[in-house]
Design a protein around this motif. Structure first.
Motif, PDB file in Angstrom:
ATOM      1  N   ASP A   1      88.230  -5.234 -24.361  1.00 32.51           N
ATOM      2  CA  ASP A   1      87.553  -5.176 -23.082  1.00 32.51           C
ATOM      3  C   ASP A   1      87.964  -6.427 -22.289  1.00 32.51           C
ATOM      4  O   ASP A   1      87.833  -7.545 -22.789  1.00 32.51           O
ATOM      5  CB  ASP A   1      86.034  -5.176 -23.300  1.00 32.51           C
ATOM      6  CG  ASP A   1      85.257  -4.904 -22.018  1.00 32.51           C
ATOM      7  OD1 ASP A   1      85.601  -5.504 -20.979  1.00 32.51           O
ATOM      8  OD2 ASP A   1      84.310  -4.112 -22.069  1.00 32.51           O
ATOM      9  N   PRO A   2      88.496  -6.274 -21.071  1.00 32.47           N
ATOM     10  CA  PRO A   2      88.969  -7.440 -20.307  1.00 32.47           C
ATOM     11  C   PRO A   2      87.875  -8.453 -19.992  1.00 32.47           C
ATOM     12  O   PRO A   2      88.167  -9.594 -19.630  1.00 32.47           O
ATOM     13  CB  PRO A   2      89.535  -6.810 -19.021  1.00 32.47           C
ATOM     14  CG  PRO A   2      88.854  -5.489 -18.916  1.00 32.47           C
ATOM     15  CD  PRO A   2      88.671  -5.025 -20.329  1.00 32.47           C
ATOM     16  N   ARG A   3      86.636  -8.054 -20.146  1.00 27.07           N
ATOM     17  CA  ARG A   3      85.526  -8.983 -19.921  1.00 27.07           C
ATOM     18  C   ARG A   3      85.314  -9.929 -21.099  1.00 27.07           C
ATOM     19  O   ARG A   3      84.495 -10.853 -21.008  1.00 27.07           O
ATOM     20  CB  ARG A   3      84.236  -8.200 -19.648  1.00 27.07           C
ATOM     21  CG  ARG A   3      84.281  -7.381 -18.363  1.00 27.07           C
ATOM     22  CD  ARG A   3      83.101  -6.443 -18.264  1.00 27.07           C
ATOM     23  NE  ARG A   3      83.160  -5.410 -19.310  1.00 27.07           N
ATOM     24  CZ  ARG A   3      82.208  -4.505 -19.530  1.00 27.07           C
ATOM     25  NH1 ARG A   3      81.113  -4.525 -18.780  1.00 27.07           N
ATOM     26  NH2 ARG A   3      82.342  -3.608 -20.492  1.00 27.07           N
ATOM     27  N   SER A   4      86.073  -9.698 -22.183  1.00 29.57           N
ATOM     28  CA  SER A   4      85.867 -10.490 -23.401  1.00 29.57           C
ATOM     29  C   SER A   4      86.914 -11.579 -23.601  1.00 29.57           C
ATOM     30  O   SER A   4      86.881 -12.296 -24.597  1.00 29.57           O
ATOM     31  CB  SER A   4      85.869  -9.558 -24.625  1.00 29.57           C
ATOM     32  OG  SER A   4      87.153  -8.981 -24.827  1.00 29.57           O
ATOM     33  N   TYR A   5      87.850 -11.730 -22.657  1.00 30.86           N
ATOM     34  CA  TYR A   5      88.880 -12.762 -22.805  1.00 30.86           C
ATOM     35  C   TYR A   5      89.333 -13.264 -21.434  1.00 30.86           C
ATOM     36  O   TYR A   5      88.958 -12.713 -20.407  1.00 30.86           O
ATOM     37  CB  TYR A   5      90.080 -12.233 -23.595  1.00 30.86           C
ATOM     38  CG  TYR A   5      90.800 -11.065 -22.943  1.00 30.86           C
ATOM     39  CD1 TYR A   5      91.777 -11.258 -21.972  1.00 30.86           C
ATOM     40  CD2 TYR A   5      90.504  -9.755 -23.320  1.00 30.86           C
ATOM     41  CE1 TYR A   5      92.435 -10.192 -21.388  1.00 30.86           C
ATOM     42  CE2 TYR A   5      91.160  -8.679 -22.744  1.00 30.86           C
ATOM     43  CZ  TYR A   5      92.123  -8.899 -21.769  1.00 30.86           C
ATOM     44  OH  TYR A   5      92.763  -7.833 -21.188  1.00 30.86           O
ATOM     45  N   GLY A   6      90.144 -14.307 -21.466  1.00 34.26           N
ATOM     46  CA  GLY A   6      90.674 -14.867 -20.219  1.00 34.26           C
ATOM     47  C   GLY A   6      89.564 -15.296 -19.283  1.00 34.26           C
ATOM     48  O   GLY A   6      88.616 -15.972 -19.671  1.00 34.26           O
ATOM     49  N   SER A   7      89.664 -14.860 -18.051  1.00 32.28           N
ATOM     50  CA  SER A   7      88.662 -15.210 -17.046  1.00 32.28           C
ATOM     51  C   SER A   7      87.407 -14.358 -17.175  1.00 32.28           C
ATOM     52  O   SER A   7      86.394 -14.652 -16.534  1.00 32.28           O
ATOM     53  CB  SER A   7      89.252 -15.028 -15.641  1.00 32.28           C
ATOM     54  OG  SER A   7      89.536 -13.659 -15.409  1.00 32.28           O
ATOM     55  N   GLY A   8      87.489 -13.300 -17.976  1.00 32.54           N
ATOM     56  CA  GLY A   8      86.361 -12.386 -18.105  1.00 32.54           C
ATOM     57  C   GLY A   8      86.239 -11.431 -16.941  1.00 32.54           C
ATOM     58  O   GLY A   8      85.297 -10.643 -16.860  1.00 32.54           O
ATOM     59  N   ASN A   9      87.201 -11.473 -16.032  1.00 28.68           N
ATOM     60  CA  ASN A   9      87.179 -10.644 -14.842  1.00 28.68           C
ATOM     61  C   ASN A   9      87.772  -9.264 -15.124  1.00 28.68           C
ATOM     62  O   ASN A   9      88.902  -9.170 -15.620  1.00 28.68           O
ATOM     63  CB  ASN A   9      87.982 -11.337 -13.736  1.00 28.68           C
ATOM     64  CG  ASN A   9      88.050 -10.513 -12.471  1.00 28.68           C
ATOM     65  OD1 ASN A   9      87.028 -10.108 -11.929  1.00 28.68           O
ATOM     66  ND2 ASN A   9      89.255 -10.248 -12.004  1.00 28.68           N
ATOM     67  N   PRO A  10      87.051  -8.181 -14.823  1.00 22.05           N
ATOM     68  CA  PRO A  10      87.597  -6.842 -15.038  1.00 22.05           C
ATOM     69  C   PRO A  10      88.554  -6.434 -13.923  1.00 22.05           C
ATOM     70  O   PRO A  10      88.236  -5.600 -13.061  1.00 22.05           O
ATOM     71  CB  PRO A  10      86.345  -5.956 -15.065  1.00 22.05           C
ATOM     72  CG  PRO A  10      85.384  -6.667 -14.180  1.00 22.05           C
ATOM     73  CD  PRO A  10      85.649  -8.130 -14.375  1.00 22.05           C
TER      74      PRO A  10
END
Length: 205
Positions: free
Chosen positions: A33-42
């Motif tokens: 889920d893109p909300r779980s890494y990096g900037s957390g931005n979907p």
């Protein structure tokens, strides 16, 4: 019933904007889920940090397409300047504050591009050029988005003044609102740009 049609349509525009393509595409590709890494931005930029360029590209296309589709359909079905302008705002807000993600959405860059493409294709090309130019020089997606966001309503207004296109007041105000919201949503990025810690395009966090 006819009087309530614009209200119903604006609610639909918000729901269209709420479709979380970053999350949907990541699930399709078996990614986190893109909300779980990096900037957390979907959003597409954060999906790119997964290393899957195809997923990032598909997210970008989906987020832009929903902005374009909502405004385009509004133009075809309703055709009034005020409703089209409000549609642009509502589909954009849907991406920023999606009901499907508990009102925690992306920053809205791709959706804004889709909205602009429907309002004025030439303006979308100018904004895309500014984004690419800034991104190539500085390697920062956030800075590129901010440059395009600031320039979009200004260029749209000036284009109308010089007869390049019809810059309706409602559409101009919608673009000003979208621009201000983009700047607001990038406030943390602005701080990191100023202190030199903003991540570069393609980097993994």
């Amino acid at each position: 019933m006819q009087a309530s049609l614009p209200v119903i349509w604006l609610a639909c525009a918000y729901l269209i904007g709420s479709i979380p393509f970053a999350v949907v595409v990541s699930k399709m590709f078996g990614l986190q889920d893109p909300r779980s890494y990096g900037s957390g931005n979907p959003g597409a930029t954060n999906v790119l940090r997964s290393g899957n360029k195809g997923a990032a590209a598909l997210t970008l296309i989906g987020d832009a397409a929903k902005g374009w589709f909502a405004v385009w359909l509004s133009q075809k079905l309703l055709g009034t300047g005020a409703v089209v302008a409000l549609t642009a705002v509502m589909v954009f807000l849907g991406h920023l504050y999606p009901i499907f993600l508990k009102f925690k959405g992306g920053k809205g860059v791709a959706t804004a591009v889709g909205v602009i493409l429907a309002l004025q294709p030439m303006l979308a090309l100018i904004c895309l050029f500014l984004w690419v130019l800034t991104a190539v020089i500085f390697k920062m997606s956030s800075l590129a988005a901010l440059v395009s966001a600031v320039c979009a309503p200004v260029v749209f207004y000036l284009g109308g003044q010089f007869g390049a296109w019809n810059a309706q007041p409602g559409a101009t105000m919608a673009l000003v609102f979208i621009s201000l919201m983009l700047i607001y949503r990038h406030s943390a990025n602005i701080s990191r740009i100023l202190n030199g810690t903003e991540s570069k395009i393609g980097s993994k966090k």
